[in-house]
Scaffold this motif. Structure first.
Motif, PDB file in Angstrom:
ATOM      1  N   VAL A 162      37.343  53.519 -19.800  1.00 20.68           N
ATOM      2  CA  VAL A 162      37.430  52.064 -19.767  1.00 20.68           C
ATOM      3  C   VAL A 162      36.389  51.538 -20.746  1.00 20.68           C
ATOM      4  CG1 VAL A 162      37.174  49.975 -18.388  1.00 20.68           C
ATOM      5  CG2 VAL A 162      38.235  52.002 -17.390  1.00 20.68           C
ATOM      6  N   TYR A 163      36.804  50.677 -21.645  1.00 20.01           N
ATOM      7  CA  TYR A 163      35.916  50.133 -22.662  1.00 20.01           C
ATOM      8  C   TYR A 163      35.522  48.707 -22.300  1.00 20.01           C
ATOM      9  CZ  TYR A 163      36.603  54.094 -25.748  1.00 20.01           C
ATOM     10  OH  TYR A 163      36.595  55.354 -26.299  1.00 20.01           O
ATOM     11  N   TYR A 164      34.219  48.442 -22.344  1.00 23.15           N
ATOM     12  CA  TYR A 164      33.669  47.146 -22.008  1.00 23.15           C
ATOM     13  C   TYR A 164      32.964  46.526 -23.204  1.00 23.15           C
ATOM     14  CZ  TYR A 164      34.094  48.872 -17.181  1.00 23.15           C
ATOM     15  OH  TYR A 164      34.552  49.383 -15.994  1.00 23.15           O
ATOM     16  N   CYS A 165      33.147  45.244 -23.401  1.00 26.24           N
ATOM     17  CA  CYS A 165      32.306  44.558 -24.368  1.00 26.24           C
ATOM     18  C   CYS A 165      31.217  43.812 -23.614  1.00 26.24           C
ATOM     19  CB  CYS A 165      33.122  43.638 -25.287  1.00 26.24           C
ATOM     20  SG  CYS A 165      33.323  41.931 -24.774  1.00 26.24           S
ATOM     21  N   ALA A 166      30.084  43.619 -24.258  1.00 26.08           N
ATOM     22  CA  ALA A 166      28.937  43.012 -23.623  1.00 26.08           C
ATOM     23  C   ALA A 166      28.185  42.123 -24.603  1.00 26.08           C
ATOM     24  CB  ALA A 166      28.000  44.097 -23.078  1.00 26.08           C
ATOM     25  N   ALA A 167      27.476  41.138 -24.060  1.00 25.50           N
ATOM     26  CA  ALA A 167      26.718  40.191 -24.863  1.00 25.50           C
ATOM     27  C   ALA A 167      25.260  40.197 -24.450  1.00 25.50           C
ATOM     28  CB  ALA A 167      27.295  38.783 -24.715  1.00 25.50           C
TER      29      ALA A 167
END
Length: 129
Positions: A93-98
């Motif tokens: 599962v790929y997550y983007c984050a800030a």
């Protein structure tokens, strides 16, 4: 405050390419460094790539170097991850984050989960033989 929504995941064959996108809400997108992480069942969250707030600097995990490219389009509040030559071990599962950074931190590329403030819900990438 920012909300992140990933898209572009799917089931592909080894050697194929896939482009993930992350759409961000909020008025201050350019103040955030952005990153991509991935997590497979039973394993810890793993850093993949990061990009500075202006897009002028990037950093990649060894597993991603030469195959993946992170980019951003600040005018569209979007971060992308181009994945080429996909391998079975890329399944996760790929997550983007800030990560919110100070105004002068133009080249900050955080590499640890604790450095990030906001996360998307994730998108599944499955690579078959």
């Amino acid at each position: 405050q920012v909300q992140l929504v990933e898209s572009g995941g799917g089931l592909v064959q080894a050697g194929d390419s896939l482009r993930l996108s992350c759409a961000a809400s909020g008025r201050t997108f350019s103040t955030y460094a952005m990153g991509w992480f991935r997590q497979a069942p039973g394993k810890e969250r793993e850093f993949v790539a990061a990009i500075s707030r202006s897009g002028g600097r990037t950093y990649y995990a060894d597993s991603a170097t030469g195959r993946f490219t992170i980019s951003r389009e600040n005018a569209k509040n979007t971060v992308n991850l181009q994945m080429n030559s996909l391998k079975l071990e890329d399944t996760a599962v790929y997550y983007c984050a800030a990560a919110q950074v100070s105004s002068g931190s133009y080249y900050y590329t955080p590499r640890f989960p604790r450095e990030y403030d906001y996360w998307g819900q994730g998108t599944q990438v499955t690579v078959s033989s």
